[in-house]
Design an enzyme around this catalytic site. Sequence first.
Site, PDB file in Angstrom:
ATOM      1  N   GLU A 245       1.240  -1.421   0.018  1.00 32.68           N
ATOM      2  CA  GLU A 245       0.141   0.035  -0.247  1.00 32.68           C
ATOM      3  C   GLU A 245       0.421   1.102   0.212  1.00 32.68           C
ATOM      4  O   GLU A 245       1.340   2.108   0.821  1.00 32.68           O
ATOM      5  CB  GLU A 245      -1.242  -0.477   1.361  1.00 32.68           C
ATOM      6  CG  GLU A 245      -2.032  -1.013   1.107  1.00 32.68           C
ATOM      7  CD  GLU A 245      -2.663  -1.239   0.240  1.00 32.68           C
ATOM      8  OE1 GLU A 245      -2.626  -0.109  -0.408  1.00 32.68           O
ATOM      9  OE2 GLU A 245      -4.014  -2.026   0.850  1.00 32.68           O
ATOM     10  N   CYS A 279      -2.206   8.853   2.358  1.00 34.68           N
ATOM     11  CA  CYS A 279      -1.661   8.523   1.034  1.00 34.68           C
ATOM     12  C   CYS A 279      -3.143   8.656   0.000  1.00 34.68           C
ATOM     13  O   CYS A 279      -2.796   8.808  -1.185  1.00 34.68           O
ATOM     14  CB  CYS A 279      -1.946   7.060   1.337  1.00 34.68           C
ATOM     15  SG  CYS A 279      -3.316   6.433   1.638  1.00 34.68           S
TER      16      CYS A 279
HETATM   17  P1  NAD Z   1       8.212   4.962   4.874  1.00 36.21           P
HETATM   18  O1  NAD Z   1       7.583   3.911   3.113  1.00 36.21           O
HETATM   19  O2  NAD Z   1       9.112   5.817   4.970  1.00 36.21           O
HETATM   20  O3  NAD Z   1       8.097   3.950   5.923  1.00 36.21           O
HETATM   21  C1  NAD Z   1       6.843   2.899   6.426  1.00 36.21           C
HETATM   22  C2  NAD Z   1       7.770   1.825   7.288  1.00 36.21           C
HETATM   23  O4  NAD Z   1       8.133   1.627   6.592  1.00 36.21           O
HETATM   24  C3  NAD Z   1       7.989   2.304   8.673  1.00 36.21           C
HETATM   25  O5  NAD Z   1       7.448   1.410   9.623  1.00 36.21           O
HETATM   26  C4  NAD Z   1       9.660   2.395   8.333  1.00 36.21           C
HETATM   27  O6  NAD Z   1      10.909   2.119  10.209  1.00 36.21           O
HETATM   28  C5  NAD Z   1      10.009   0.512   7.178  1.00 36.21           C
HETATM   29  N1  NAD Z   1      11.380   1.039   6.673  1.00 36.21           N
HETATM   30  C6  NAD Z   1      11.581   1.418   5.950  1.00 36.21           C
HETATM   31  N2  NAD Z   1      12.241   0.359   5.239  1.00 36.21           N
HETATM   32  C7  NAD Z   1      12.225  -0.363   5.343  1.00 36.21           C
HETATM   33  C8  NAD Z   1      13.370  -0.984   4.879  1.00 36.21           C
HETATM   34  N3  NAD Z   1      14.364  -1.078   3.641  1.00 36.21           N
HETATM   35  N4  NAD Z   1      12.794  -2.628   4.961  1.00 36.21           N
HETATM   36  C9  NAD Z   1      11.962  -2.967   6.079  1.00 36.21           C
HETATM   37  N5  NAD Z   1      11.130  -2.146   6.061  1.00 36.21           N
HETATM   38  C10 NAD Z   1      11.373  -0.267   6.261  1.00 36.21           C
HETATM   39  O7  NAD Z   1       6.912   6.101   4.825  1.00 36.21           O
HETATM   40  P2  NAD Z   1       6.589   6.299   6.571  1.00 36.21           P
HETATM   41  O8  NAD Z   1       7.267   8.125   5.672  1.00 36.21           O
HETATM   42  O9  NAD Z   1       6.292   5.811   7.222  1.00 36.21           O
HETATM   43  O10 NAD Z   1       4.940   7.084   5.739  1.00 36.21           O
HETATM   44  C11 NAD Z   1       4.538   7.885   4.479  1.00 36.21           C
HETATM   45  C12 NAD Z   1       4.743   7.158   3.707  1.00 36.21           C
HETATM   46  O11 NAD Z   1       3.246   6.237   3.064  1.00 36.21           O
HETATM   47  C13 NAD Z   1       3.989   8.327   1.882  1.00 36.21           C
HETATM   48  O12 NAD Z   1       4.664   8.285   1.053  1.00 36.21           O
HETATM   49  C14 NAD Z   1       2.504   7.389   1.971  1.00 36.21           C
HETATM   50  O13 NAD Z   1       1.649   8.084   0.998  1.00 36.21           O
HETATM   51  C15 NAD Z   1       2.217   6.145   1.944  1.00 36.21           C
HETATM   52  N6  NAD Z   1       0.977   5.714   2.488  1.00 36.21           N
HETATM   53  C16 NAD Z   1       0.487   5.086   1.951  1.00 36.21           C
HETATM   54  C17 NAD Z   1      -0.574   3.583   2.448  1.00 36.21           C
HETATM   55  C18 NAD Z   1      -1.616   3.895   1.486  1.00 36.21           C
HETATM   56  O14 NAD Z   1      -2.435   2.865   2.236  1.00 36.21           O
HETATM   57  N7  NAD Z   1      -1.185   3.004   0.610  1.00 36.21           N
HETATM   58  C19 NAD Z   1      -1.456   4.931   3.223  1.00 36.21           C
HETATM   59  C20 NAD Z   1      -0.232   6.017   4.462  1.00 36.21           C
HETATM   60  C21 NAD Z   1       0.651   6.039   4.199  1.00 36.21           C
END
Ligand code: NAD
Length: 473
Positions: A245, A279
């Site tokens: 997502e 998102c």
């Molecule tokens: P992010 O991708 O930086 O981090 C999300 C999660 O992934 C965190 O728990 C982080 O610690 C973990 N993570 C980071 N690098 C990783 C790796 N290499 N391997 C495994 N886990 C890892 O996102 P964010 O800054 O927390 O959130 C914002 C983003 O999330 C925006 O792009 C937003 O659009 C997206 N988002 C999508 C949805 C959806 O349902 N489509 C919903 C909400 C947010």
Amino acid sequence: MKHAYANHYAEGRFLPSRGTARMPVVDPSTGVEAGHVASCSTEDVERAIGSARSGFQAWSRSTLDERREALGRLHAQLSARADEATRLLAQEIGCPVWLGGLMQLPMPLKGLELAIEAIGQIDWEERVGNGVVERVPSGVLAAITPWNFPLHQIVAKVAAAIAAGCTVVLKPSEVAPGAAMVFAEAAHAAGLPAGVFNLVWGGPDVGEQLVRHPGVDRISFTGSTHVGRRIMAAAAEGPKPVTLELGGKSAAVLLEDADLDAALPAVLRMSMANSGQACVCQSRLIAPRRLVPEIRRRLQDGLDHWPVGSPLDPATRLGPVATKAQFERVQAMIRRAVAQGGDLVFGGASPDSEARAGFFVQPTLVDGVTPAMELAQEEVFGPVLALMPYDDERQAIEMANATRYGLSGAVWSGDADRARAAARQMKTGQVVINGAPQNLATPFGGWGWSGFGRENGRFGIEELLNYRALHGA
Ligand code: NAD
């Protein structure tokens, strides 16, 4: 008082986290460190996965009633903690308590209710000719979640897993630990059997350990497209299935006959709520050129009356963005939008890019945005609305579809048939017609760069089931 998140959760109890990293939790309203999270060691993560594996032995054989009852107890415990969760969301991500009460808490509670209902909507066993097709729990799920709607994102994954007969190791965002801790305390108080739910703390390293671990059967990730790619690449080694997502660049398309009185306040809410950190944020408004002067005037007026302030103040509609990195990114994107020819109607970047007292970004409206501009293509994740004028309806739909993302969108028209016809041309996972209320029982997920796989209700549970065909059964 500073808040220390020193424990993780495995084997049905809270255990001290023994990693070496100490991750700061910063209050975005002040920029001051308000607490910290102690990350898990490799051994802690190993133990949590072991807990989920042994929990799976029993939970995968649980009855449907046992799953419904567990989810019901979780719902009761989470409801009892709603005020605490709302306050923590205000302090840790700057989400106004207004939005906490309107969405951040009601969504996960509704999600739990729908998961309970959906258990009865699934064909757990189906006869096909001489065979029986069973739908069986797919194993241990690693759930990796972001910070922006943290409780909803946790519940979307964990409730579906519990309903499917799977067990979970959750790695929530280190930016918003409070929501995850409230959830873990609710799960503990709900008396979920040991191993069904486990929580580990950490950043990308802990996330990667989960994704690569042979004890994890599948991954459900919500977050940025950039990290989603990395997770998919790591999961390919398994290989193990992933649900992604990811981000969005959703458009609200206003047709000529739209009711502006209804549409414009709704578009403002969908672009500014949670400081645009959603998102499904409608960050592009695609509007008939002829109406643009009036739309600009009305939006300007709306933003002028969109109270910015402390997220703990019930009158506040716009708090700070969640992190310093987010603040700097949004400021830079506003500056580039203007440099690329955007017409700044309201708000704008701060005079200098340093966050002085908290990470507050002004609500911002940029007109004259064209599909080639960064503001039309890249997710901002900030309170910035791009106004994109169009000349005919065909061009409006082309503009809406001219991004690599495809998570959500909206269509507004005075004619319901015309609105539906336009909605059916949108390349996106969901389209909201004339501001219809959110329907959490429908499948949620994206196309293209917004990811794949579905969450919510029956669709979220089915995502976590495997088929087993018994020939001659
Ligand atoms: P992010 O991708 O930086 O981090 C999300 C999660 O992934 C965190 O728990 C982080 O610690 C973990 N993570 C980071 N690098 C990783 C790796 N290499 N391997 C495994 N886990 C890892 O996102 P964010 O800054 O927390 O959130 C914002 C983003 O999330 C925006 O792009 C937003 O659009 C997206 N988002 C999508 C949805 C959806 O349902 N489509 C919903 C909400 C947010």
